[in-house]
Design a protein around this motif. Structure first.
Motif, PDB file in Angstrom:
ATOM      1  N   LEU A 161      -4.148   7.063  -9.365  1.00  0.00           N
ATOM      2  CA  LEU A 161      -4.141   5.962  -8.401  1.00  0.00           C
ATOM      3  C   LEU A 161      -4.325   4.617  -9.106  1.00  0.00           C
ATOM      4  O   LEU A 161      -3.614   3.652  -8.813  1.00  0.00           O
ATOM      5  CB  LEU A 161      -5.235   6.175  -7.351  1.00  0.00           C
ATOM      6  CG  LEU A 161      -5.330   5.148  -6.240  1.00  0.00           C
ATOM      7  CD1 LEU A 161      -4.023   5.015  -5.484  1.00  0.00           C
ATOM      8  CD2 LEU A 161      -6.453   5.535  -5.277  1.00  0.00           C
ATOM      9  N   ARG A 189       0.896   4.163  -2.866  1.00  0.00           N
ATOM     10  CA  ARG A 189       0.689   5.577  -2.512  1.00  0.00           C
ATOM     11  C   ARG A 189       1.848   6.436  -2.989  1.00  0.00           C
ATOM     12  O   ARG A 189       1.661   7.494  -3.591  1.00  0.00           O
ATOM     13  CB  ARG A 189       0.519   5.734  -0.996  1.00  0.00           C
ATOM     14  CG  ARG A 189       0.231   7.186  -0.658  1.00  0.00           C
ATOM     15  CD  ARG A 189       0.755   7.739   0.645  1.00  0.00           C
ATOM     16  NE  ARG A 189       1.603   7.000   1.485  1.00  0.00           N
ATOM     17  CZ  ARG A 189       2.903   7.272   1.674  1.00  0.00           C
ATOM     18  NH1 ARG A 189       3.497   8.247   1.005  1.00  0.00           N
ATOM     19  NH2 ARG A 189       3.623   6.570   2.510  1.00  0.00           N
ATOM     20  N   LYS A 190       3.070   5.994  -2.761  1.00  0.00           N
ATOM     21  CA  LYS A 190       4.248   6.771  -3.189  1.00  0.00           C
ATOM     22  C   LYS A 190       4.298   6.908  -4.706  1.00  0.00           C
ATOM     23  O   LYS A 190       4.655   7.964  -5.228  1.00  0.00           O
ATOM     24  CB  LYS A 190       5.530   6.123  -2.675  1.00  0.00           C
ATOM     25  CG  LYS A 190       5.754   6.327  -1.205  1.00  0.00           C
ATOM     26  CD  LYS A 190       7.063   5.689  -0.764  1.00  0.00           C
ATOM     27  CE  LYS A 190       7.346   5.953   0.696  1.00  0.00           C
ATOM     28  NZ  LYS A 190       8.636   5.352   1.096  1.00  0.00           N
ATOM     29  N   ALA A 219       0.834  -1.206   0.000  1.00  0.00           N
ATOM     30  CA  ALA A 219       0.000   0.000   0.000  1.00  0.00           C
ATOM     31  C   ALA A 219       0.869   1.257   0.000  1.00  0.00           C
ATOM     32  O   ALA A 219       0.577   2.232  -0.719  1.00  0.00           O
ATOM     33  CB  ALA A 219      -0.936  -0.010   1.202  1.00  0.00           C
ATOM     34  N   TYR A 223      -2.791  12.105  -0.155  1.00  0.00           N
ATOM     35  CA  TYR A 223      -2.904  10.656  -0.349  1.00  0.00           C
ATOM     36  C   TYR A 223      -2.335   9.931   0.855  1.00  0.00           C
ATOM     37  O   TYR A 223      -1.324  10.325   1.427  1.00  0.00           O
ATOM     38  CB  TYR A 223      -2.161  10.206  -1.621  1.00  0.00           C
ATOM     39  CG  TYR A 223      -2.915  10.532  -2.878  1.00  0.00           C
ATOM     40  CD1 TYR A 223      -3.778   9.603  -3.443  1.00  0.00           C
ATOM     41  CD2 TYR A 223      -2.781  11.767  -3.500  1.00  0.00           C
ATOM     42  CE1 TYR A 223      -4.492   9.907  -4.591  1.00  0.00           C
ATOM     43  CE2 TYR A 223      -3.477  12.072  -4.650  1.00  0.00           C
ATOM     44  CZ  TYR A 223      -4.329  11.139  -5.185  1.00  0.00           C
ATOM     45  OH  TYR A 223      -5.037  11.440  -6.322  1.00  0.00           O
ATOM     46  N   GLY A 224      -3.005   8.867   1.224  1.00  0.00           N
ATOM     47  CA  GLY A 224      -2.557   8.049   2.341  1.00  0.00           C
ATOM     48  C   GLY A 224      -3.016   6.621   2.166  1.00  0.00           C
ATOM     49  O   GLY A 224      -3.642   6.269   1.163  1.00  0.00           O
ATOM     50  N   GLU A 225      -2.705   5.802   3.142  1.00  0.00           N
ATOM     51  CA  GLU A 225      -3.132   4.411   3.101  1.00  0.00           C
ATOM     52  C   GLU A 225      -3.618   3.995   4.479  1.00  0.00           C
ATOM     53  O   GLU A 225      -3.159   4.525   5.499  1.00  0.00           O
ATOM     54  CB  GLU A 225      -2.010   3.489   2.609  1.00  0.00           C
ATOM     55  CG  GLU A 225      -0.839   3.326   3.542  1.00  0.00           C
ATOM     56  CD  GLU A 225       0.143   4.488   3.526  1.00  0.00           C
ATOM     57  OE1 GLU A 225       0.729   4.741   4.581  1.00  0.00           O
ATOM     58  OE2 GLU A 225       0.324   5.151   2.493  1.00  0.00           O
ATOM     59  N   ILE A 282      -6.130   2.791  -0.264  1.00  0.00           N
ATOM     60  CA  ILE A 282      -5.182   3.823  -0.662  1.00  0.00           C
ATOM     61  C   ILE A 282      -5.977   4.908  -1.364  1.00  0.00           C
ATOM     62  O   ILE A 282      -6.817   4.605  -2.219  1.00  0.00           O
ATOM     63  CB  ILE A 282      -4.121   3.260  -1.625  1.00  0.00           C
ATOM     64  CG1 ILE A 282      -3.477   2.008  -1.030  1.00  0.00           C
ATOM     65  CG2 ILE A 282      -3.066   4.305  -1.951  1.00  0.00           C
ATOM     66  CD1 ILE A 282      -3.038   1.016  -2.047  1.00  0.00           C
ATOM     67  N   GLY A 283      -5.760   6.149  -1.012  1.00  0.00           N
ATOM     68  CA  GLY A 283      -6.488   7.210  -1.681  1.00  0.00           C
ATOM     69  C   GLY A 283      -6.362   8.522  -0.949  1.00  0.00           C
ATOM     70  O   GLY A 283      -5.463   8.722  -0.138  1.00  0.00           O
ATOM     71  N   SER A 284      -7.309   9.399  -1.226  1.00  0.00           N
ATOM     72  CA  SER A 284      -7.308  10.735  -0.665  1.00  0.00           C
ATOM     73  C   SER A 284      -8.729  11.108  -0.264  1.00  0.00           C
ATOM     74  O   SER A 284      -9.686  10.712  -0.935  1.00  0.00           O
ATOM     75  CB  SER A 284      -6.802  11.746  -1.706  1.00  0.00           C
ATOM     76  OG  SER A 284      -6.990  13.068  -1.259  1.00  0.00           O
ATOM     77  N   THR A 307       1.716   6.903  -6.720  1.00  0.00           N
ATOM     78  CA  THR A 307       0.656   7.857  -7.074  1.00  0.00           C
ATOM     79  C   THR A 307       1.158   9.274  -6.871  1.00  0.00           C
ATOM     80  O   THR A 307       1.000  10.135  -7.751  1.00  0.00           O
ATOM     81  CB  THR A 307      -0.604   7.610  -6.221  1.00  0.00           C
ATOM     82  OG1 THR A 307      -1.055   6.269  -6.428  1.00  0.00           O
ATOM     83  CG2 THR A 307      -1.714   8.588  -6.585  1.00  0.00           C
ATOM     84  N   GLN A 308       1.756   9.537  -5.741  1.00  0.00           N
ATOM     85  CA  GLN A 308       2.257  10.880  -5.449  1.00  0.00           C
ATOM     86  C   GLN A 308       3.353  11.289  -6.435  1.00  0.00           C
ATOM     87  O   GLN A 308       3.409  12.447  -6.852  1.00  0.00           O
ATOM     88  CB  GLN A 308       2.778  10.935  -4.015  1.00  0.00           C
ATOM     89  CG  GLN A 308       1.673  10.831  -2.981  1.00  0.00           C
ATOM     90  CD  GLN A 308       2.196  10.692  -1.565  1.00  0.00           C
ATOM     91  OE1 GLN A 308       3.115   9.920  -1.307  1.00  0.00           O
ATOM     92  NE2 GLN A 308       1.598  11.436  -0.655  1.00  0.00           N
TER      93      GLN A 308
END
Length: 171
Positions: A132, A38-39, A34, A90-92, A105-107, A41-42
């Motif tokens: 994502l 996330r990383k 996860a 964004y986080g998990e 995983i998302g925002s 995606t960012q």
């Protein structure tokens, strides 16, 4: 390689050391996957995406968007990246340890949601930019292999690594 003098000592090893560690290992592997997604995606935000994944290539920014970005003092052509607030949102979240672990995983930033799925309103169209979804597709195998690695470590009686494996994040 560990050796056992008889089947009973092997069974005790499995029962006492391996089986209790499996739920934690599964959690750790899913959590690391996860974090990887996330990383990725960012890291993608601010770039145009191209590739075989659904929704790609991403559309160029509209001239009106570029003009607004410049007027507000931002770089003209970095989709989804102005102040960095959306990227940082964004986080998990990972469910508890067990043999079945779920990661989200998302925002919770509505701008990130609209950025991902797009918007089709009269006079306010925004094409989807599936950051994502693409990061998840591109890192699915690495995330699954990470779960397998920690399970193999656990099944062989070795401790879990101290630091998540975040090398080779594919943006």
């Amino acid at each position: 390689m560990r050796e056992f003098k008889d089947i009973a000592s092997f069974a005790r090893f499995i029962e006492d050391r391996v089986l209790p560690a499996v739920p934690r290992a599964v959690h750790r592997g899913v959590e690391d996957g996860a974090i990887r997604i996330r990383k990725a995606t960012q890291a993608q935000l601010g770039q145009y995406l191209d590739g075989p994944e659904s929704g790609l290539p991403t559309a160029p920014l509209a001239d009106s968007t570029i003009n607004e970005r410049v007027r507000l003092g931002f770089t003209p052509d970095d989709p989804g990246l102005r102040t960095g607030d959306m990227r940082d949102s964004y986080g998990e979240r990972v469910s508890g340890a067990g043999t079945k672990v779920t990661a989200y995983i998302g925002s919770d930033d509505i701008k990130a949601v609209v950025f991902e799925v797009g918007r089709l309103e009269a006079g306010n169209y925004q094409p989807p930019r599936p950051e994502l979804a693409v990061a998840a597709a591109r890192n699915e195998d690495k995330a699954a292999n990470g779960v397998a690695r920690v399970l193999v470590r656990t099944l062989s009686g070795r401790p879990l690594p101290n630091i998540p494996d975040d090398e080779d994040v594919t943006p």
